[in-house]
Design a protein around this motif. Structure first.
Motif, PDB file in Angstrom:
ATOM      1  N   ALA A 104     -52.087  15.665   7.103  1.00  0.00           N
ATOM      2  CA  ALA A 104     -52.933  16.113   7.194  1.00  0.00           C
ATOM      3  C   ALA A 104     -53.649  15.660   6.266  1.00  0.00           C
ATOM      4  CB  ALA A 104     -53.404  17.533   7.033  1.00  0.00           C
ATOM      5  N   ALA A 105     -52.607  15.221   4.689  1.00  0.00           N
ATOM      6  CA  ALA A 105     -52.835  14.442   3.297  1.00  0.00           C
ATOM      7  C   ALA A 105     -52.598  13.381   3.340  1.00  0.00           C
ATOM      8  CB  ALA A 105     -51.268  15.767   2.887  1.00  0.00           C
ATOM      9  N   ARG A 106     -52.602  12.645   4.611  1.00  0.00           N
ATOM     10  CA  ARG A 106     -52.722  11.364   4.035  1.00  0.00           C
ATOM     11  C   ARG A 106     -53.900  10.557   3.836  1.00  0.00           C
ATOM     12  NH1 ARG A 106     -47.749  10.472   8.634  1.00  0.00           N
ATOM     13  NH2 ARG A 106     -46.573  11.635   7.478  1.00  0.00           N
ATOM     14  N   ARG A 107     -54.362   9.476   3.939  1.00  0.00           N
ATOM     15  CA  ARG A 107     -55.195   8.685   3.785  1.00  0.00           C
ATOM     16  C   ARG A 107     -56.675   9.512   2.620  1.00  0.00           C
ATOM     17  NH1 ARG A 107     -53.876   4.604   7.509  1.00  0.00           N
ATOM     18  NH2 ARG A 107     -53.588   5.485   9.276  1.00  0.00           N
ATOM     19  N   GLN A 108     -56.066   9.833   1.551  1.00  0.00           N
ATOM     20  CA  GLN A 108     -57.063  10.641   0.854  1.00  0.00           C
ATOM     21  C   GLN A 108     -56.434  10.543  -0.453  1.00  0.00           C
ATOM     22  OE1 GLN A 108     -57.329  14.894   1.335  1.00  0.00           O
ATOM     23  NE2 GLN A 108     -56.778  14.776   3.980  1.00  0.00           N
ATOM     24  N   GLY A 109     -55.525   9.031  -0.595  1.00  0.00           N
ATOM     25  CA  GLY A 109     -55.547   9.170  -1.676  1.00  0.00           C
ATOM     26  C   GLY A 109     -54.335   9.857  -2.411  1.00  0.00           C
ATOM     27  N   ALA A 110     -53.964  10.551  -1.842  1.00  0.00           N
ATOM     28  CA  ALA A 110     -51.976  10.859  -2.377  1.00  0.00           C
ATOM     29  C   ALA A 110     -51.671   9.797  -2.939  1.00  0.00           C
ATOM     30  CB  ALA A 110     -52.039  12.284  -1.365  1.00  0.00           C
ATOM     31  N   SER A 111     -50.985   9.030  -1.797  1.00  0.00           N
ATOM     32  CA  SER A 111     -50.322   8.186  -2.757  1.00  0.00           C
ATOM     33  C   SER A 111     -50.341   7.028  -4.143  1.00  0.00           C
ATOM     34  CB  SER A 111     -49.786   6.995  -1.664  1.00  0.00           C
ATOM     35  OG  SER A 111     -48.785   7.848  -0.497  1.00  0.00           O
ATOM     36  N   LYS A 112     -51.407   6.836  -3.624  1.00  0.00           N
ATOM     37  CA  LYS A 112     -52.313   6.349  -5.524  1.00  0.00           C
ATOM     38  C   LYS A 112     -52.046   7.108  -6.405  1.00  0.00           C
ATOM     39  CE  LYS A 112     -56.725   3.862  -6.981  1.00  0.00           C
ATOM     40  NZ  LYS A 112     -57.712   3.388  -6.758  1.00  0.00           N
ATOM     41  N   ALA A 113     -52.690   8.528  -6.242  1.00  0.00           N
ATOM     42  CA  ALA A 113     -52.608   9.366  -7.818  1.00  0.00           C
ATOM     43  C   ALA A 113     -50.679   9.552  -7.116  1.00  0.00           C
ATOM     44  CB  ALA A 113     -53.516  10.401  -6.881  1.00  0.00           C
TER      45      ALA A 113
END
Length: 178
Positions: A104-113
């Motif tokens: 649910a948390a993927r593809r929302q910019g979390a890794s980039k942040a």
């Protein structure tokens, strides 16, 4: 909230602590069922370098992911599921040990942040690079975040423990940014 902490309107990265261990272990069981690590190994990372250990919390307070990093030596990777006796005195990179996000948390910019926040931390600590072992065929994800494959023949045996798709990757940290 600064831009590096913002993921979307619903989730943000914050420092993790021992109170987050249950959530981290639960996420690990979902995301890393093939590469599990013991609770005491995760707690050890929090103890040695708490600044580099974060959890992703949704607006409702539920932990949706975590990221663990610590100083290390470039062109080396720590063994999986192993407690560190200490962080090497001659550390020259910030090693991203793990980033695990629930679907649910993927593809929302979390890794980039997460990477931007860790990059800032590396600058603060005068570390010249970020390093990681990409698993599960995620090299394109990491490449999009500025990481490049790096062949280190001496690491072959250690990488094998991370699985068939394990690849060592490095991103240079620009000391002048910020």
């Amino acid at each position: 909230m600064d831009q590096a902490e913002e993921v979307n309107h619903a989730a943000t990265w914050r420092h993790s602590g021992v109170d987050d261990l249950d959530a981290i272990m639960e996420i690990q069981s979902v995301v890393h069922d093939l590469l599990p690590e013991r609770r005491e190994v995760i707690a050890d990372k929090l103890r040695h370098y708490g600044d580099g250990c974060l959890v992703l919390r949704g607006r409702d307070g539920i932990v949706l992911g975590y990221g663990l990093s610590h100083p290390w030596r470039l062109d080396e990777a720590p063994a999986l599921d192993t407690i560190m006796s200490r962080i090497p005195d001659d550390s020259d990179c910030l090693f991203i040990h793990d980033v695990a996000l629930l679907p649910a948390a993927r593809r929302q910019g979390a890794s980039k942040a997460f990477v931007e926040r860790i990059r800032t931390l590396a600058r603060r600590d005068r570390l010249s690079a970020l390093a990681l072992v990409s698993v599960y065929g995620t090299t394109t994800v990491w490449a999009a975040l500025g990481f490049e494959l790096r062949l280190v023949p001496a690491m072959a045996a250690k990488l094998a423990a991370y699985g068939e798709t394990a690849r060592y990757m490095v991103a240079v940290v620009d000391a002048r940014a910020d």
